[in-house]
Scaffold this motif. Structure first.
Motif, short mmCIF file in Angstrom:
data_model
loop_
_atom_site.label_atom_id
_atom_site.label_comp_id
_atom_site.label_asym_id
_atom_site.label_seq_id
_atom_site.Cartn_x
_atom_site.Cartn_y
_atom_site.Cartn_z
N ALA A 124 -4.18 3.12 8.51
CA ALA A 124 -4.94 3.57 7.35
C ALA A 124 -4.86 5.09 7.31
O ALA A 124 -5.46 5.76 8.12
N VAL A 125 -4.05 5.62 6.39
CA VAL A 125 -3.78 7.05 6.45
C VAL A 125 -4.66 7.90 5.55
O VAL A 125 -4.88 9.06 5.84
N ALA A 126 -5.15 7.30 4.48
CA ALA A 126 -5.92 8.11 3.55
C ALA A 126 -6.86 7.24 2.74
O ALA A 126 -6.64 6.04 2.62
N SER A 127 -7.92 7.84 2.21
CA SER A 127 -8.86 7.07 1.41
C SER A 127 -9.65 7.99 0.51
O SER A 127 -9.74 9.20 0.74
N SER A 128 -10.22 7.37 -0.54
CA SER A 128 -11.03 8.16 -1.46
C SER A 128 -12.41 8.42 -0.86
O SER A 128 -13.08 9.37 -1.22
N ASP A 129 -12.87 7.56 0.05
CA ASP A 129 -14.18 7.74 0.67
C ASP A 129 -14.24 6.98 2.01
O ASP A 129 -13.36 6.17 2.30
N PRO A 130 -15.25 7.22 2.83
CA PRO A 130 -15.33 6.60 4.16
C PRO A 130 -15.40 5.07 4.11
O PRO A 130 -14.93 4.40 5.02
N ARG A 131 -15.97 4.53 3.03
CA ARG A 131 -16.09 3.08 2.92
C ARG A 131 -14.71 2.42 2.93
O ARG A 131 -14.46 1.47 3.67
N ALA A 132 -13.80 2.94 2.09
CA ALA A 132 -12.45 2.39 2.04
C ALA A 132 -11.74 2.58 3.39
O ALA A 132 -11.05 1.68 3.87
N GLN A 133 -11.95 3.74 3.98
CA GLN A 133 -11.32 4.03 5.26
C GLN A 133 -11.71 3.00 6.32
O GLN A 133 -10.87 2.44 7.02
N THR A 162 -2.74 2.30 3.05
CA THR A 162 -2.24 1.91 4.36
C THR A 162 -0.72 2.01 4.34
O THR A 162 -0.09 1.59 3.38
N VAL A 163 -0.16 2.61 5.35
CA VAL A 163 1.30 2.67 5.45
C VAL A 163 1.73 2.08 6.78
O VAL A 163 0.93 1.93 7.70
N ILE A 164 3.00 1.69 6.86
CA ILE A 164 3.56 1.19 8.11
C ILE A 164 4.16 2.37 8.86
O ILE A 164 5.03 3.07 8.33
N ARG A 165 3.65 2.60 10.05
CA ARG A 165 4.19 3.70 10.85
C ARG A 165 4.45 3.15 12.25
O ARG A 165 3.57 2.53 12.83
N GLN A 222 6.76 1.84 3.84
CA GLN A 222 6.02 0.82 3.11
C GLN A 222 4.60 1.30 2.96
O GLN A 222 4.02 1.84 3.90
N ALA A 223 4.04 1.10 1.78
CA ALA A 223 2.66 1.54 1.56
C ALA A 223 1.96 0.57 0.63
O ALA A 223 2.60 -0.11 -0.18
N VAL A 224 0.65 0.47 0.77
CA VAL A 224 -0.12 -0.40 -0.10
C VAL A 224 -1.38 0.33 -0.54
O VAL A 224 -1.97 1.10 0.22
N VAL A 225 -1.74 0.13 -1.81
CA VAL A 225 -2.98 0.70 -2.35
C VAL A 225 -4.07 -0.37 -2.24
O VAL A 225 -3.91 -1.46 -2.77
#
Lengths: 82, 260
Positions: free
Chosen positions: B75-84, B66-69, B146-149
């Motif tokens: 939520a900009v990117a994910s390893s799979d749809p569940r995380a998204q 997740t980044v601040i835009r 800003q970004a968070v994993v």
């Protein structure tokens, strides 16, 4: 509450100071300064980025033509939805 | 700078096997920075890589970024749809472990989504999506970003202390790669903008010259005519300019040769 018009008299109209509306639109539109300057330069603007920044923060006057071009740039960028 | 030292210390103190894993991870990130066509693509690959690094048999970790835009979490990117979907859900609530980590700049761990009382609505939804534990690690970036994993495990207590340390290490290393990717993207955008500006300005200057000659007026006066026409007809300045040129010369396309 009854509007007695006092506020309306004391507060200058939004268009009274062109810097005001440009600054407001710039802030509200989430426009990035360098991007705006580049666009403004692309339509013929001659002021540098620092002067543009100062103008947008209502700290400096620019020649009328430059102000017009800045307004045009902000309008065109906003219309593009960038 | 302090991040740097921390990472090196924990690397030195870690087991050799973990060290090799990290080295591979660094090499992989370098490849990603070089190969990715845009930042979103880069982040997706990074999320997938981090999820792969942290997953173990029977404990498959999902990773979202997740980044601040524009002052809003996305939520900009994910390893799979569940995380998204979990990232998006949290952003729609406006609060949760990942957003807390993002705001505070410190990692947040939810060991058990069923018993944790901190974000009842979100954690209930996460539990219903069969998520047992959540770990959110903020990235410390030098960019104004800003970004968070966000890490999700299907099991409660899915992250051991060692796992948390490893996740923080990976986030620290990833932050540097992300800084690089953001810098490259920023420069690329600025370059594209300048190229466009150069092309546009050629058209406009040519039209200004034409107006000056036709009206026998100054450059400023010619500009005023152009600006007024543009705003009255609600047509872009550049399009008015190129219409003027083609009306005179019948020329459609004027371009500036620009060596990249």
């Amino acid at each position: 509450m009854e509007d007695d018009g006092i506020l309306g008299i004391q507060r200058p109209g939004d268009d009274a100071d062109p810097r005001n509306s440009a600054a407001t639109r710039y802030r509200d539109g989430n426009i990035n300064l360098t991007g705006l300057w580049t666009y403004y330069c692309g339509i013929g603007g001659n002021a540098d980025e620092l002067a543009l920044d100062a103008y947008l923060h209502e700290m400096m006057e620019l020649p009328p033509l430059q102000m017009d071009l800045i307004h045009t740039a902000i309008e065109e960028i906003t219309a593009e939805g960038l | 700078m302090s991040d740097n030292v921390e990472i090196r210390e924990s690397l030195a103190g870690g087991v050799d096997e973990a060290g090799t894993g990290l080295q591979d991870f660094v090499l992989l990130l370098q490849d990603l920075v070089l190969e990715s066509s845009d930042v979103r693509n880069f982040l997706t690959e990074m999320a997938t890589t981090i999820a792969g690094q942290l997953s173990q048999d029977g404990n498959r970790i999902s990773c979202g970024m997740t980044v601040i835009r524009h002052k809003r979490p996305v939520a900009v990117a994910s390893s799979d749809p569940r995380a998204q979907s979990l990232d998006e859900l949290q952003n729609s609530f406006g609060d949760g472990p990942c957003l807390t980590a993002l705001r505070s700049g410190t990692p947040v761990y939810v060991p058990d989504t069923n018993s944790d009382k901190r974000w009842p609505k979100y954690l209930r939804a996460a539990g219903a999506a069969r998520i047992g534990s959540i770990l959110a690690v903020p990235m410390h970036l030098q960019n104004q970003a800003q970004a968070v994993v966000n890490l999700y495990s299907p099991a409660a207590h899915g992250f051991s202390q060692q796992g948390i340390d490893e996740a923080e290490n990976l986030a620290g290393i990833s932050a540097k790669a992300l800084d690089l990717a953001l810098n490259i993207a920023h420069l690329r955008d600025a370059r594209d903008d300048l190229t466009a500006a150069l092309k546009s300005r050629t058209v406009i200057d040519t039209a200004i010259g034409a107006i000056m000659a036709q009206n026998r007026c100054s450059r400023d006066a010619a500009f005023q005519i152009l600006v007024k026409t543009s705003s009255h007809r609600n047509i872009k300045l550049r399009e008015v300019a190129s219409a003027i040129i083609s009306s005179i010369a019948g020329e459609e396309d004027i371009s500036t040769t620009y060596e990249e």
